[in-house]
Write a protein that holds these residues in place. Sequence first.
Motif, PDB file in Angstrom:
ATOM      1  N   MET A   1       0.846  -1.166   0.000  1.00  0.00           N
ATOM      2  CA  MET A   1       0.000   0.000   0.000  1.00  0.00           C
ATOM      3  C   MET A   1       0.897   1.236   0.000  1.00  0.00           C
ATOM      4  SD  MET A   1      -3.032   0.900   2.685  1.00  0.00           S
ATOM      5  CE  MET A   1      -2.066   0.534   4.118  1.00  0.00           C
ATOM      6  N   ASP A   2       0.760   2.046  -1.029  1.00  0.00           N
ATOM      7  CA  ASP A   2       1.575   3.245  -1.204  1.00  0.00           C
ATOM      8  C   ASP A   2       0.685   4.467  -0.969  1.00  0.00           C
ATOM      9  OD1 ASP A   2       3.164   5.324  -2.065  1.00  0.00           O
ATOM     10  OD2 ASP A   2       3.565   4.478  -4.036  1.00  0.00           O
ATOM     11  N   GLN A   3       0.945   5.193   0.121  1.00  0.00           N
ATOM     12  CA  GLN A   3       0.113   6.343   0.477  1.00  0.00           C
ATOM     13  C   GLN A   3       0.080   7.394  -0.621  1.00  0.00           C
ATOM     14  OE1 GLN A   3       0.632   6.438   5.277  1.00  0.00           O
ATOM     15  NE2 GLN A   3       0.709   8.351   4.265  1.00  0.00           N
ATOM     16  N   LEU A   4       1.220   7.631  -1.250  1.00  0.00           N
ATOM     17  CA  LEU A   4       1.289   8.643  -2.300  1.00  0.00           C
ATOM     18  C   LEU A   4       0.447   8.226  -3.509  1.00  0.00           C
ATOM     19  CD1 LEU A   4       2.487  11.376  -2.871  1.00  0.00           C
ATOM     20  CD2 LEU A   4       4.497  10.259  -3.806  1.00  0.00           C
ATOM     21  N   ALA A   5       0.551   6.958  -3.910  1.00  0.00           N
ATOM     22  CA  ALA A   5      -0.238   6.470  -5.048  1.00  0.00           C
ATOM     23  C   ALA A   5      -1.730   6.511  -4.713  1.00  0.00           C
ATOM     24  CB  ALA A   5       0.184   5.046  -5.408  1.00  0.00           C
ATOM     25  N   THR A   6      -2.076   6.138  -3.484  1.00  0.00           N
ATOM     26  CA  THR A   6      -3.476   6.182  -3.057  1.00  0.00           C
ATOM     27  C   THR A   6      -3.971   7.623  -3.066  1.00  0.00           C
ATOM     28  OG1 THR A   6      -3.239   4.189  -1.713  1.00  0.00           O
ATOM     29  CG2 THR A   6      -5.056   5.650  -1.164  1.00  0.00           C
ATOM     30  N   GLY A   7      -3.149   8.540  -2.589  1.00  0.00           N
ATOM     31  CA  GLY A   7      -3.536   9.947  -2.577  1.00  0.00           C
ATOM     32  C   GLY A   7      -3.774  10.501  -3.971  1.00  0.00           C
ATOM     33  N   LYS A   8      -2.883  10.172  -4.889  1.00  0.00           N
ATOM     34  CA  LYS A   8      -3.041  10.636  -6.277  1.00  0.00           C
ATOM     35  C   LYS A   8      -4.297  10.031  -6.906  1.00  0.00           C
ATOM     36  CE  LYS A   8       1.820  11.559  -7.245  1.00  0.00           C
ATOM     37  NZ  LYS A   8       3.002  11.165  -8.008  1.00  0.00           N
ATOM     38  N   PHE A   9      -4.593   8.792  -6.540  1.00  0.00           N
ATOM     39  CA  PHE A   9      -5.788   8.116  -7.050  1.00  0.00           C
ATOM     40  C   PHE A   9      -7.050   8.805  -6.521  1.00  0.00           C
ATOM     41  CE2 PHE A   9      -8.753   4.370  -6.913  1.00  0.00           C
ATOM     42  CZ  PHE A   9      -8.893   4.236  -8.285  1.00  0.00           C
ATOM     43  N   ILE A  10      -7.054   9.142  -5.237  1.00  0.00           N
ATOM     44  CA  ILE A  10      -8.197   9.855  -4.650  1.00  0.00           C
ATOM     45  C   ILE A  10      -8.392  11.191  -5.370  1.00  0.00           C
ATOM     46  CG2 ILE A  10      -9.061  11.031  -2.580  1.00  0.00           C
ATOM     47  CD1 ILE A  10      -7.679   8.816  -0.912  1.00  0.00           C
ATOM     48  N   LEU A  11      -7.301  11.906  -5.582  1.00  0.00           N
ATOM     49  CA  LEU A  11      -7.350  13.195  -6.278  1.00  0.00           C
ATOM     50  C   LEU A  11      -7.954  13.043  -7.678  1.00  0.00           C
ATOM     51  CD1 LEU A  11      -6.548  16.232  -6.574  1.00  0.00           C
ATOM     52  CD2 LEU A  11      -4.320  15.417  -7.360  1.00  0.00           C
ATOM     53  N   ARG A  12      -7.453  12.063  -8.417  1.00  0.00           N
ATOM     54  CA  ARG A  12      -7.925  11.849  -9.795  1.00  0.00           C
ATOM     55  C   ARG A  12      -9.408  11.493  -9.821  1.00  0.00           C
ATOM     56  NH1 ARG A  12      -7.831   7.254 -13.076  1.00  0.00           N
ATOM     57  NH2 ARG A  12      -6.438   6.177 -11.649  1.00  0.00           N
ATOM     58  N   LYS A  13      -9.822  10.590  -8.933  1.00  0.00           N
ATOM     59  CA  LYS A  13     -11.221  10.165  -8.905  1.00  0.00           C
ATOM     60  C   LYS A  13     -12.141  11.300  -8.450  1.00  0.00           C
ATOM     61  CE  LYS A  13     -11.956   6.299 -10.190  1.00  0.00           C
ATOM     62  NZ  LYS A  13     -12.295   6.053 -11.598  1.00  0.00           N
ATOM     63  N   ARG A  14     -11.662  12.115  -7.511  1.00  0.00           N
ATOM     64  CA  ARG A  14     -12.467  13.254  -7.055  1.00  0.00           C
ATOM     65  C   ARG A  14     -12.694  14.227  -8.203  1.00  0.00           C
ATOM     66  NH1 ARG A  14     -11.109  18.247  -5.780  1.00  0.00           N
ATOM     67  NH2 ARG A  14      -8.894  17.835  -5.451  1.00  0.00           N
ATOM     68  N   LYS A  15     -11.628  14.487  -8.955  1.00  0.00           N
ATOM     69  CA  LYS A  15     -11.747  15.408 -10.090  1.00  0.00           C
ATOM     70  C   LYS A  15     -12.631  14.831 -11.196  1.00  0.00           C
ATOM     71  CE  LYS A  15      -7.722  18.226  -9.300  1.00  0.00           C
ATOM     72  NZ  LYS A  15      -6.491  18.810  -9.833  1.00  0.00           N
ATOM     73  N   GLU A  16     -12.559  13.509 -11.402  1.00  0.00           N
ATOM     74  CA  GLU A  16     -13.426  12.868 -12.393  1.00  0.00           C
ATOM     75  C   GLU A  16     -14.900  13.031 -12.018  1.00  0.00           C
ATOM     76  OE1 GLU A  16     -12.328   8.755 -12.922  1.00  0.00           O
ATOM     77  OE2 GLU A  16     -10.369   9.274 -13.761  1.00  0.00           O
ATOM     78  N   LYS A  17     -15.177  13.082 -10.735  1.00  0.00           N
ATOM     79  CA  LYS A  17     -16.550  13.264 -10.236  1.00  0.00           C
ATOM     80  C   LYS A  17     -16.925  14.745 -10.147  1.00  0.00           C
ATOM     81  CE  LYS A  17     -17.687   8.963  -9.180  1.00  0.00           C
ATOM     82  NZ  LYS A  17     -18.877   8.300  -9.658  1.00  0.00           N
ATOM     83  N   ASN A  18     -16.005  15.621 -10.579  1.00  0.00           N
ATOM     84  CA  ASN A  18     -16.209  17.074 -10.531  1.00  0.00           C
ATOM     85  C   ASN A  18     -16.564  17.562  -9.128  1.00  0.00           C
ATOM     86  OD1 ASN A  18     -15.694  17.635 -13.295  1.00  0.00           O
ATOM     87  ND2 ASN A  18     -17.710  16.786 -13.785  1.00  0.00           N
ATOM     88  N   LEU A  19     -15.831  17.048  -8.146  1.00  0.00           N
ATOM     89  CA  LEU A  19     -16.031  17.455  -6.760  1.00  0.00           C
ATOM     90  C   LEU A  19     -14.836  18.283  -6.299  1.00  0.00           C
ATOM     91  CD1 LEU A  19     -17.201  14.062  -5.183  1.00  0.00           C
ATOM     92  CD2 LEU A  19     -18.623  16.075  -5.563  1.00  0.00           C
ATOM     93  N   THR A  20     -15.108  19.305  -5.520  1.00  0.00           N
ATOM     94  CA  THR A  20     -14.027  20.032  -4.870  1.00  0.00           C
ATOM     95  C   THR A  20     -13.683  19.289  -3.581  1.00  0.00           C
ATOM     96  OG1 THR A  20     -15.500  21.414  -3.549  1.00  0.00           O
ATOM     97  CG2 THR A  20     -14.888  22.239  -5.753  1.00  0.00           C
ATOM     98  N   GLN A  21     -12.554  19.651  -2.998  1.00  0.00           N
ATOM     99  CA  GLN A  21     -12.201  19.042  -1.708  1.00  0.00           C
ATOM    100  C   GLN A  21     -13.270  19.354  -0.669  1.00  0.00           C
ATOM    101  OE1 GLN A  21      -8.265  20.471  -0.707  1.00  0.00           O
ATOM    102  NE2 GLN A  21      -7.272  18.819  -1.840  1.00  0.00           N
ATOM    103  N   GLU A  22     -13.797  20.565  -0.702  1.00  0.00           N
ATOM    104  CA  GLU A  22     -14.820  20.961   0.255  1.00  0.00           C
ATOM    105  C   GLU A  22     -16.089  20.134   0.086  1.00  0.00           C
ATOM    106  OE1 GLU A  22     -13.183  23.187  -1.733  1.00  0.00           O
ATOM    107  OE2 GLU A  22     -11.896  24.118  -0.236  1.00  0.00           O
ATOM    108  N   GLN A  23     -16.501  19.898  -1.160  1.00  0.00           N
ATOM    109  CA  GLN A  23     -17.716  19.118  -1.416  1.00  0.00           C
ATOM    110  C   GLN A  23     -17.558  17.680  -0.936  1.00  0.00           C
ATOM    111  OE1 GLN A  23     -17.842  19.915  -5.635  1.00  0.00           O
ATOM    112  NE2 GLN A  23     -19.565  21.360  -5.417  1.00  0.00           N
ATOM    113  N   LEU A  24     -16.417  17.070  -1.263  1.00  0.00           N
ATOM    114  CA  LEU A  24     -16.180  15.694  -0.828  1.00  0.00           C
ATOM    115  C   LEU A  24     -16.096  15.631   0.689  1.00  0.00           C
ATOM    116  CD1 LEU A  24     -15.670  12.737  -1.521  1.00  0.00           C
ATOM    117  CD2 LEU A  24     -13.235  13.291  -1.794  1.00  0.00           C
TER     118      LEU A  24
END
Length: 154
Positions: A1-24
């Motif tokens: 489990m790579d925290q950095l890879a997981t973080g980048k994945f969360i970022l990418r998926k959040r943006k794909e859903k057109n969500l801001t950090q605040e909305q999520l």
Amino acid sequence: MDQLATGKFILRKRKEKNLTQEQLAEKLGVSNKTISKWETGKCMPDYSIVRSLCEELGITIGELMDGEETEEKSVRIYDDVQIIDLLRRTQELEKQKTVLYGILLIVMGIALQALSNTIGGSGVKDFFSGFLLGLSIVEMLVGIFVIGRSKAVR
């Protein structure tokens, strides 16, 4: 489990859903700073929120832990319940480790204080005695801070 890879994945998926950090963050009941820490790989989502996060991002728990989408033909050895249980136990062990560091600092501070009481008699010895006493107090305070912070954060 790579925290950095997981973080980048969360970022990418959040943006794909057109969500801001605040909305999520609002949907999950956490702060936008928490989302930022996940996305930068500074920390992992708490086990208690993993299912909700995966539902919001439209991913599986395995994909979240891997930090990438699972290929169709891939075979998983662990199911979601086992992954969350493993994550929970890992996070609890990290918390216990932090508490043990704090306790160790306090014990070392007490030992230094005892040592400072055995030194004395001349100017140089009194200086070292005072120095050790000061160091012991700082160590104990840092230990208390570390324990308190680990209890408050989680």
